[in-house]
Design a protein around this motif. Structure first.
Motif, PDB file in Angstrom:
ATOM      1  N   ALA A  42       0.732  -0.998   0.271  1.00  0.00           N
ATOM      2  CA  ALA A  42       0.158   0.137  -0.419  1.00  0.00           C
ATOM      3  C   ALA A  42       0.855   1.180  -0.053  1.00  0.00           C
ATOM      4  O   ALA A  42       0.365   1.978  -0.376  1.00  0.00           O
ATOM      5  CB  ALA A  42      -0.452  -0.041   1.073  1.00  0.00           C
ATOM      6  N   LYS A  92       3.600   2.141  -1.773  1.00  0.00           N
ATOM      7  CA  LYS A  92       4.294   1.790  -2.601  1.00  0.00           C
ATOM      8  C   LYS A  92       3.384   2.816  -3.811  1.00  0.00           C
ATOM      9  O   LYS A  92       3.976   3.743  -4.453  1.00  0.00           O
ATOM     10  CB  LYS A  92       4.418   0.894  -3.531  1.00  0.00           C
ATOM     11  CG  LYS A  92       5.248  -0.691  -3.338  1.00  0.00           C
ATOM     12  CD  LYS A  92       5.645  -1.126  -4.401  1.00  0.00           C
ATOM     13  CE  LYS A  92       6.921  -1.957  -4.076  1.00  0.00           C
ATOM     14  NZ  LYS A  92       8.079  -1.602  -4.547  1.00  0.00           N
ATOM     15  N   PHE A  93       2.028   3.000  -2.907  1.00  0.00           N
ATOM     16  CA  PHE A  93       0.774   3.560  -3.591  1.00  0.00           C
ATOM     17  C   PHE A  93       0.759   4.733  -2.948  1.00  0.00           C
ATOM     18  O   PHE A  93      -0.362   5.004  -3.158  1.00  0.00           O
ATOM     19  CB  PHE A  93      -0.233   2.752  -4.250  1.00  0.00           C
ATOM     20  CG  PHE A  93       0.171   1.595  -5.506  1.00  0.00           C
ATOM     21  CD1 PHE A  93       0.219   2.186  -6.545  1.00  0.00           C
ATOM     22  CD2 PHE A  93       0.390   0.779  -5.284  1.00  0.00           C
ATOM     23  CE1 PHE A  93       1.130   1.127  -7.714  1.00  0.00           C
ATOM     24  CE2 PHE A  93       1.026  -0.130  -5.727  1.00  0.00           C
ATOM     25  CZ  PHE A  93       1.586   0.331  -7.066  1.00  0.00           C
ATOM     26  N   ASN A  94       1.087   5.324  -2.003  1.00  0.00           N
ATOM     27  CA  ASN A  94       0.348   6.320  -0.952  1.00  0.00           C
ATOM     28  C   ASN A  94      -0.210   7.779  -1.452  1.00  0.00           C
ATOM     29  O   ASN A  94      -0.452   8.091  -0.806  1.00  0.00           O
ATOM     30  CB  ASN A  94       1.338   6.015   0.423  1.00  0.00           C
ATOM     31  CG  ASN A  94       2.766   6.088   0.922  1.00  0.00           C
ATOM     32  OD1 ASN A  94       3.370   7.324  -0.661  1.00  0.00           O
ATOM     33  ND2 ASN A  94       3.644   6.532   0.904  1.00  0.00           N
ATOM     34  N   ASN A 125      -3.599   6.833  -4.772  1.00  0.00           N
ATOM     35  CA  ASN A 125      -4.646   6.324  -4.534  1.00  0.00           C
ATOM     36  C   ASN A 125      -5.563   5.510  -6.182  1.00  0.00           C
ATOM     37  O   ASN A 125      -5.999   4.252  -5.688  1.00  0.00           O
ATOM     38  CB  ASN A 125      -5.807   6.855  -3.856  1.00  0.00           C
ATOM     39  CG  ASN A 125      -5.680   6.245  -2.445  1.00  0.00           C
ATOM     40  OD1 ASN A 125      -4.729   5.526  -1.971  1.00  0.00           O
ATOM     41  ND2 ASN A 125      -5.825   6.993  -1.012  1.00  0.00           N
ATOM     42  N   TYR A 164      -3.299   3.257  -7.891  1.00  0.00           N
ATOM     43  CA  TYR A 164      -3.044   1.871  -6.799  1.00  0.00           C
ATOM     44  C   TYR A 164      -4.488   0.832  -7.475  1.00  0.00           C
ATOM     45  O   TYR A 164      -4.129  -0.407  -6.264  1.00  0.00           O
ATOM     46  CB  TYR A 164      -3.247   2.203  -4.939  1.00  0.00           C
ATOM     47  CG  TYR A 164      -3.462   0.859  -4.215  1.00  0.00           C
ATOM     48  CD1 TYR A 164      -2.249   0.052  -4.160  1.00  0.00           C
ATOM     49  CD2 TYR A 164      -4.534   0.278  -3.227  1.00  0.00           C
ATOM     50  CE1 TYR A 164      -2.819  -1.437  -3.340  1.00  0.00           C
ATOM     51  CE2 TYR A 164      -4.436  -0.367  -2.339  1.00  0.00           C
ATOM     52  CZ  TYR A 164      -3.090  -1.186  -2.576  1.00  0.00           C
ATOM     53  OH  TYR A 164      -3.638  -2.687  -2.218  1.00  0.00           O
ATOM     54  N   THR A 165      -5.556   1.175  -7.588  1.00  0.00           N
ATOM     55  CA  THR A 165      -6.576   1.266  -7.662  1.00  0.00           C
ATOM     56  C   THR A 165      -6.995   0.625  -9.086  1.00  0.00           C
ATOM     57  O   THR A 165      -7.037  -0.660  -9.405  1.00  0.00           O
ATOM     58  CB  THR A 165      -8.311   2.367  -7.518  1.00  0.00           C
ATOM     59  OG1 THR A 165      -8.400   3.042  -6.466  1.00  0.00           O
ATOM     60  CG2 THR A 165      -9.050   1.697  -9.010  1.00  0.00           C
TER      61      THR A 165
END
Length: 186
Positions: free
Chosen positions: A33, A35-37, A40, A43-44
């Motif tokens: 998580a 890595k994409f903080n 979002n 990440y999705t």
């Protein structure tokens, strides 16, 4: 009625296998998580792509390799673009082809056969010409080496080889250049 639920049962079996192979503890999930903080939405999109890939994998061994590849993304500097390219190789290779790659040494050099021919079509083998004899041999491409290091043989020792984690590290495939018509006529 059970037959209509089979696709869902199969998907969740694959998903459980994937998650258990990727995340060894809760801290691993947090790392992913993180890595994409900052984004979002990214990440999705990443997770949707992973779900699509899991859905299309047709063998438990492929799911295990996909989990190893995702774990590699999690704990190394594997580039996301190369990660998704390696995922595609997992998808198109048969289990027998993946086992063949698993057993190949990094310095493998062999003559053409049906399995090498198929893997050559995917870009996982490249041709070399032996000096002096002009004989053609097939060797693992850097794509195949990256697939072995970051996925198929992820838990094996690299034996002082640098892990291939980005496109910039990969040598291009040895593709025969076309001959201009004028040269053919000569």
């Amino acid at each position: 009625e059970l037959v209509f639920h089979m696709p869902t049962v199969l998907f969740w079996d694959k998903m459980k296998r994937f998650l258990m192979g990727t995340f060894h503890d809760y801290q691993d999930q947090i790392k992913m998580a993180q890595k994409f903080n900052k984004d979002n939405k990214t990440y999705t999109v990443f997770v949707k792509r992973q779900i699509h890939l899991i859905t299309n994998l047709d063998d438990d061994m492929k799911i295990d390799y996909f989990a190893a590849l995702t774990r590699c993304l999690l704990i190394t500097d594997l580039n996301e673009s190369l990660y998704f390219k390696l995922c595609k190789f997992l998808s198109i290779c048969t289990p027998d082809e993946l086992m063949f790659l698993k057993t190949c040494k990094y310095d493998f050099k062999g003559e053409n056969n049906a399995i090498i021919s198929a893997l050559f079509q995917y870009g996982l083998f490249t041709q070399i010409e032996e000096e002096g004899t002009g004989k053609t041999f097939y060797v693992l491409s850097d794509f195949a080496k990256a697939l072995k290091q970051n996925c198929i043989n992820f838990n094996d020792e690299l034996h002082e080889k640098a892990r291939l984690v980005s496109y910039e590290q990969l040598a291009p495939l040895n593709i025969a250049e076309s001959i201009p018509t004028a040269d053919i006529d000569k």
